[in-house]
Design an enzyme around this catalytic site. Structure first.
Site, PDB file in Angstrom:
ATOM      1  CB  ILE A  75      -0.930  -0.019   1.232  1.00  0.00           C
ATOM      2  CG1 ILE A  75      -1.898  -1.216   1.142  1.00  0.00           C
ATOM      3  CG2 ILE A  75      -1.689   1.289   1.395  1.00  0.00           C
ATOM      4  CD1 ILE A  75      -2.658  -1.503   2.433  1.00  0.00           C
ATOM      5  CB  CYS A  76       1.069   4.145   0.717  1.00  0.00           C
ATOM      6  SG  CYS A  76       1.573   5.874   0.894  1.00  0.00           S
ATOM      7  CB  ILE A  77       5.756   4.823  -0.293  1.00  0.00           C
ATOM      8  CG1 ILE A  77       7.108   5.077  -0.980  1.00  0.00           C
ATOM      9  CG2 ILE A  77       5.958   4.349   1.141  1.00  0.00           C
ATOM     10  CD1 ILE A  77       7.020   5.739  -2.335  1.00  0.00           C
TER      11      ILE A  77
ATOM     12  N   PRO B 141       4.865  -0.313  -2.559  1.00  0.00           N
ATOM     13  CG  PRO B 141       2.853  -0.172  -3.779  1.00  0.00           C
ATOM     14  CD  PRO B 141       3.555   0.398  -2.574  1.00  0.00           C
TER      15      PRO B 141
ATOM     16  CB  THR C 229      -4.244   0.318  -3.385  1.00  0.00           C
ATOM     17  OG1 THR C 229      -5.254   1.293  -3.676  1.00  0.00           O
ATOM     18  CG2 THR C 229      -3.942   0.350  -1.895  1.00  0.00           C
TER      19      THR C 229
END
Length: 217
Positions: free
Chosen positions: A135-137, A139, A190
């Site tokens: 999630i967020c950073i 990835p 996401t």
């Protein structure tokens, strides 16, 4: 009922796990019928940020596990105790802690390294064919975990997307309310607060991410 290992990287958007993302992740897991156990590395975080001023707190140090226990209401275990065989999926909320305490992307960019205990665990989930949600950073670690060509998203940030591609991933643009699925790699991502302007927007995307992770479990 699926059981999910949730990895927290401290407490607070600037130096730990993003609190809204972490709580929404746990809420979405419960809403969708899954159980979970939280884990965090038992190590000092990269640095401490004063969340009122946004500036580093000079001379202060905090432990990632101790800080993450604030979010988990004390129900948390050291990352070293996490076992792939005990869970059906892995989920990692964002916040700068993911880019500072689980890896060093925040300072090294595309030359980042991933914290060894976390990398071994995440790769273990991948080898076992169990899905992973980032999630967020978080990835930015997708290709390091699942290998060359892993498809993932942080939304539409051009600099982070370029770094993901340079590290062997394939960045996909994504609106805040959705997730992107690499079905072959069983990787779901996401944007959350890489794009979110409200808790509701983050909730929508995280809910989609959790739904897709559980569908792959």
């Amino acid at each position: 009922m699926s059981k999910v290992a949730v990895i927290l990287a401290g407490c607070g958007v600037y130096d730990g796990a993003e609190i809204n993302e972490a709580v929404l992740s746990l809420l979405c897991l419960e809403q969708q019928g899954a159980s979970y156990q939280c884990f965090a590395p038992d190590r000092e975080q990269m640095h401490v940020i004063n969340h009122l001023s946004g500036e580093p707190a000079e001379g202060e140090s905090r432990n990632v596990l101790v800080e993450a226990a604030r979010i988990a209401r004390g129900n948390i275990k050291p990352l070293a105790e996490a076992r792939v065989e005990d869970f059906d999926a892995l989920l990692v909320p964002g916040g700068f802690g993911a880019a500072k305490n689980l890896c060093d992307f925040a300072v090294a960019g595309e030359n980042m390294t991933v914290q060894e205990d976390f990398l071994q665990l995440a790769r273990g989930f991948h080898r076992a064919g169990k899905p992973i949600g980032l999630i967020c950073i978080a990835p930015v670690m997708a290709a390091a975990i699942c290998g060359e060509g892993t498809r993932c998203t942080v939304g539409n940030d051009p600099d982070v997307a370029a770094a993901i591609n340079a590290m062997g991933g394939q960045h996909l643009e994504c609106p805040v309310t959705e997730a992107r699925v690499d079905a072959e790699k069983k990787m779901v991502t996401t944007p959350a607060y890489m794009l979110a302007g409200s808790v509701a927007e983050a909730y929508a995307g995280i809910g989609d991410c959790v739904k897709e992770v559980l569908a792959l479990a």
